[in-house]
Design an enzyme around this catalytic site. Structure first.
Site, PDB file in Angstrom:
ATOM      1  N   ASP A 108       3.367 -45.233   9.494  1.00 49.62           N
ATOM      2  CA  ASP A 108       2.112 -45.110  10.259  1.00 49.62           C
ATOM      3  C   ASP A 108       1.740 -46.380  11.019  1.00 49.62           C
ATOM      4  O   ASP A 108       1.275 -46.304  12.156  1.00 49.62           O
ATOM      5  CB  ASP A 108       0.958 -44.599   9.380  1.00 49.62           C
ATOM      6  CG  ASP A 108       0.766 -45.408   8.115  1.00 49.62           C
ATOM      7  OD1 ASP A 108       1.565 -46.336   7.880  1.00 49.62           O
ATOM      8  OD2 ASP A 108      -0.181 -45.116   7.373  1.00 49.62           O
ATOM      9  N   THR A 131      10.077 -43.390   7.054  1.00 49.73           N
ATOM     10  CA  THR A 131       9.473 -44.015   5.871  1.00 49.73           C
ATOM     11  C   THR A 131       9.842 -43.185   4.646  1.00 49.73           C
ATOM     12  O   THR A 131       9.913 -41.958   4.738  1.00 49.73           O
ATOM     13  CB  THR A 131       7.934 -44.109   5.981  1.00 49.73           C
ATOM     14  OG1 THR A 131       7.391 -44.397   4.672  1.00 49.73           O
ATOM     15  CG2 THR A 131       7.282 -42.829   6.466  1.00 49.73           C
ATOM     16  N   ASP A 135       4.341 -39.836   4.155  1.00 50.15           N
ATOM     17  CA  ASP A 135       2.886 -39.742   4.340  1.00 50.15           C
ATOM     18  C   ASP A 135       2.475 -39.586   5.798  1.00 50.15           C
ATOM     19  O   ASP A 135       1.430 -40.083   6.205  1.00 50.15           O
ATOM     20  CB  ASP A 135       2.202 -40.980   3.710  1.00 50.15           C
ATOM     21  CG  ASP A 135       2.721 -42.277   4.299  1.00 50.15           C
ATOM     22  OD1 ASP A 135       3.724 -42.258   5.029  1.00 50.15           O
ATOM     23  OD2 ASP A 135       2.119 -43.329   4.035  1.00 50.15           O
ATOM     24  N   ARG A 177       3.475 -46.119  -1.636  1.00 52.56           N
ATOM     25  CA  ARG A 177       2.231 -46.775  -1.196  1.00 52.56           C
ATOM     26  C   ARG A 177       1.049 -46.019  -1.789  1.00 52.56           C
ATOM     27  O   ARG A 177       0.964 -45.937  -3.016  1.00 52.56           O
ATOM     28  CB  ARG A 177       2.151 -46.831   0.328  1.00 52.56           C
ATOM     29  CG  ARG A 177       1.224 -47.925   0.810  1.00 52.56           C
ATOM     30  CD  ARG A 177       1.240 -48.043   2.310  1.00 52.56           C
ATOM     31  NE  ARG A 177       2.466 -48.607   2.810  1.00 52.56           N
ATOM     32  CZ  ARG A 177       2.716 -49.903   2.901  1.00 52.56           C
ATOM     33  NH1 ARG A 177       1.813 -50.778   2.543  1.00 52.56           N
ATOM     34  NH2 ARG A 177       3.845 -50.344   3.379  1.00 52.56           N
TER      35      ARG A 177
HETATM   36  O1  F6P Z   1       6.194 -47.848   3.106  1.00 50.75           O
HETATM   37  C1  F6P Z   1       7.381 -47.970   2.405  1.00 50.75           C
HETATM   38  C2  F6P Z   1       7.200 -48.824   1.178  1.00 50.75           C
HETATM   39  O2  F6P Z   1       8.440 -48.922   0.504  1.00 50.75           O
HETATM   40  C3  F6P Z   1       6.096 -48.373   0.218  1.00 50.75           C
HETATM   41  O3  F6P Z   1       6.499 -47.309  -0.608  1.00 50.75           O
HETATM   42  C4  F6P Z   1       5.816 -49.658  -0.508  1.00 50.75           C
HETATM   43  O4  F6P Z   1       4.500 -49.659  -1.022  1.00 50.75           O
HETATM   44  C5  F6P Z   1       5.984 -50.703   0.556  1.00 50.75           C
HETATM   45  O5  F6P Z   1       6.806 -50.128   1.556  1.00 50.75           O
HETATM   46  C6  F6P Z   1       6.598 -51.996   0.098  1.00 50.75           C
HETATM   47  O6  F6P Z   1       6.637 -52.858   1.175  1.00 50.75           O
HETATM   48  P1  F6P Z   1       7.434 -54.243   1.172  1.00 50.75           P
HETATM   49  O7  F6P Z   1       8.898 -53.954   1.232  1.00 50.75           O
HETATM   50  O8  F6P Z   1       6.959 -54.932   2.391  1.00 50.75           O
HETATM   51  O9  F6P Z   1       7.085 -54.932  -0.101  1.00 50.75           O
END
Ligand code: F6P
Length: 328
Positions: A108, A131, A135, A177
């Site tokens: 998003d 993603t 969502d 998330r």
């Molecule tokens: O949006 C994808 C995601 O893997 C989420 O499920 C998770 O909360 C977030 O990204 C983690 O982000 P990062 O890799 O920046 O820690």
């Protein structure tokens, strides 16, 4: 809208990577070549757009990428693109390369960026839902979600082996998330004792009651799936609350974390990414701007980005019912 003449398209991946992004890039680039369009890779998402990390792609760049996880264009979360100055720099770089349209693959935040950019500079963009979180509205499944669920299930199966051997209670935290799609899918698919997701409140007392019933029924292993974004805390927090109420349980916690983002895309994600990659470029050529291409009931659908990013996609109530029946 009357289509503009498009000769050069830039492709980028942005935000958290997801399995199938490479397949989507490949499909978009191959489709561009099919229609005699010059295709450019914008590396590291919007960061690379701002810092001019833009290269013309040829067919060698996209050879043997379909089957690989991650994104060969790399990804980033760009703070600078949130500022008008950052977006201005990005626009100047696109102009210098003669890029007149974009394919943006991401979640998003990434699609919001494409929408803003279109509003400010009129650069046509088609977004693709990339993603693991699933969502986004306007598509039954996002690119990478199916693979992430498969990866989570495989990991939980392994946890089940050791949980059963030791009669242990495991709390397994999955990503998503603030959405519970991975949790509910992986939970049903791995015969979880309970599934805790942000969209639905389950008081700790209800969980404890459920576990007591299972103990009486002589279930030897119990796996509780916890979605990371839950309001009552993550797996560790919930495990410690349960331990206080059920001290006789031998409790362990596993956080699956980023392993859910890696690995070769599943057959479903390869097909989804390939169809949407073609749809992105064809959409641009037919004047579909500021939209996200998704698949609903196996058919390509273009949804205005503004609508796709609105957080109204929720876990199916019926999935809950199924999970409840199967865990009693
Ligand atoms: O949006 C994808 C995601 O893997 C989420 O499920 C998770 O909360 C977030 O990204 C983690 O982000 P990062 O890799 O920046 O820690």
């Amino acid at each position: 809208m009357e289509p503009k003449v498009i000769k050069r398209i830039g492709v980028l991946t942005s935000g958290g990577d997801s399995p199938g992004m490479n397949a989507a890039i490949r499909a978009a680039v191959r489709t561009g070549f099919y229609y005699n369009i010059e295709m450019f890779g914008i590396y590291r998402g919007y960061e690379g757009m701002i810092h001019n990390e833009i290269k013309k792609l040829d067919s060698k760049n996209i050879a043997h990428v379909l089957e690989r996880g991650g994104t060969f264009l790399k990804s980033a979360r760009s703070e600078e693109f949130r500022t008008p100055e950052g977006r201005q720099k990005a626009y100047e770089n696109l102009k210098a390369h003669g890029i007149d349209a974009l394919v943006v693959i991401g979640g998003d935040g990434s699609l919001t960026g494409a929408h803003l950019f279109y509003k400010e500079f009129g650069i046509p963009a088609v977004g693709l839902p990339g993603t693991i979180d699933n969502d986004l509205s306007g598509t039954d499944s996002t690119i990478g979600f199916d693979t992430a669920c498969n990866t989570a299930i495989q990991a939980i199966d392994k946890i089940r082996d050791t949980a059963t051997s030791h009669d242990r209670l495991f709390f397994v935290e999955v990503m998503g998330r603030d959405a519970g799609f991975i949790a509910i899918n992986a939970g049903i698919g791995s015969a979880a004792a309970a599934i805790l997701i942000p969209e639905k409140k389950m008081p700790i007392e209800d969980l404890v009651e459920k576990l007591k019933v299972r103990t009486k029924a002589k279930k030897t292993s119990n796996i509780v799936i916890v979605a990371e974004g839950g309001k009552s805390g993550g797996a560790a927090e919930i495990a410690s609350k349960v331990k206080k109420l059920l001290p006789y349980y031998d409790i362990k916690v596993t956080i699956l974390g980023h392993l859910q983002r890696g690995g070769a895309p599943s057959s479903f994600d390869r097909l989804l990414a390939s169809k949407l990659g073609v749809a992105a470029v064809e959409g641009l050529l037919h004047g579909k701007y500021d939209v996200m291409a998704g698949l609903i009931n196996h058919k390509v659908v273009y949804t205005p980005i503004k609508k796709a990013i609105v957080d109204d996609k929720t876990v199916d109530e019926d999935d809950f019912r199924v999970a409840k029946i199967l865990s009693t």
